[in-house]
Design an enzyme around this catalytic site. Structure first.
Site: not given
Ligand code: 13P
Length: 279
Positions: A125, A201, A241, A123, A36-38, A195, A262-263
């Site tokens: 967020e 993050g 993470s 998600h 997930n590149w956000k 999650e 994510g990251g």
């Molecule tokens: P991180 O891997 O950056 O913690 O993000 C997880 C995430 O929200 C994937 O959707």
């Protein structure tokens, strides 16, 4: 052959056929790794990243690999991905109405018309910053499934809920509110991503025990609602993470079926290492 032997023979074959039929109809769950590149990358950076991941992964991955790019890159990403088996495209969100006067929004039809196969729904967020409700998420799930997109449905608790120890009930509520209206055949198409918000993050990943405990609890919940076959066939991804170092241990847990990353999905080497951690 006497009557008793005939009867035994009949039961033997009947059982064998039933067993093989159940193997055919049972959907064995698969491990999936989704990036997930956000809101990161430009078009050039994004297409480079995908090309680099594909190059570095010489062998076909053990399970589906999904790229959830920002909307403006979907079409370009689809063109690169369609020539490689085992790689899929996801959107990070969709609108909960089919179409109409919703300036700036993106519909499920639009997503599938540019080649998206999955869509991330719910998600944390989106729930937190855009105030998306369980009811809206249920509508999104319905629309996605109705148009042939596979939902990656996110759930997970904030830190205070985890500290109170009520995290299993919290996640159960999210799943019940947005997914449990689905008939079995539709539910089978859903991928769940657990999650925990406190792990997203933050560099503070859930321990393998914490992840396994929640994934197992989710599977029990699914079994109660849809039966063991469906529960066993549902992929439940971990996110928060997750990185190249901890992915192998997390993915080794019996109820962790891959990850939503994510990251670490923004760097080709890290993402490739996580893909290679699928069991
Ligand atoms: P991180 O891997 O950056 O913690 O993000 C997880 C995430 O929200 C994937 O959707």
């Amino acid at each position: 052959m006497n009557a008793a032997n005939k009867k035994i023979n009949f039961y033997f074959w009947a059982q064998l056929i039933t067993y093989h039929l159940s193997l055919i109809t049972q959907k064995m769950r698969q491990q999936i790794v989704a990036g997930n590149w956000k809101m990161n990358k430009t078009l050039d950076e994004g297409t480079e990243l995908i090309k680099s991941v594909l190059e570095k992964l010489e062998q076909r991955p053990r399970g589906p690999v999904v790229f959830a790019t920002p909307f403006p890159f979907l079409l370009a990403a689809a063109k690169i991905l369609k020539v490689r088996k085992g790689f899929y495209l996801a959107a990070q969100n969709c609108h909960h109405e089919e179409k109409g006067a919703y300036t700036g929004e993106v519909s499920v039809d639009m997503l599938s018309s540019v080649g998206a196969e999955y869509v991330i729904i719910g998600h944390s967020e989106r729930r937190q910053y855009f105030k998306e409700t369980n009811e809206q998420l249920a509508k999104k799930v319905n629309l996605a499934l109705g148009k042939g997109l596979l939902p990656i449905f996110c759930c997970g608790e904030p830190l205070d809920i985890r500290e109170k120890g009520t995290h299993v009930g919290y996640v159960a509520k999210q799943l019940k509110a947005s997914l449990f209206h689905l008939p079995t055949a539709e539910f089978r198409k859903v991928v769940i991503a657990y999650e925990p918000i406190w792990a997203i993050g933050t560099g503070r990943t859930a321990s393998t025990e914490q992840a396994q405990e929640m994934h197992a609890a989710i599977r029990v919940l699914l079994a109660k609602k849809y039966g063991k076959d469906v529960a066993d066939g549902t992929s439940i991804l971990y996110g928060g993470s997750c990185n190249a170092q901890n992915a192998p241990d997390l993915f080794r847990q019996p109820d962790v079926d891959g990850g939503l990353i994510g990251g670490a999905s923004l760097k080709a080497d890290d993402f490739v290492a996580i893909v290679n951690a699928m069991k």
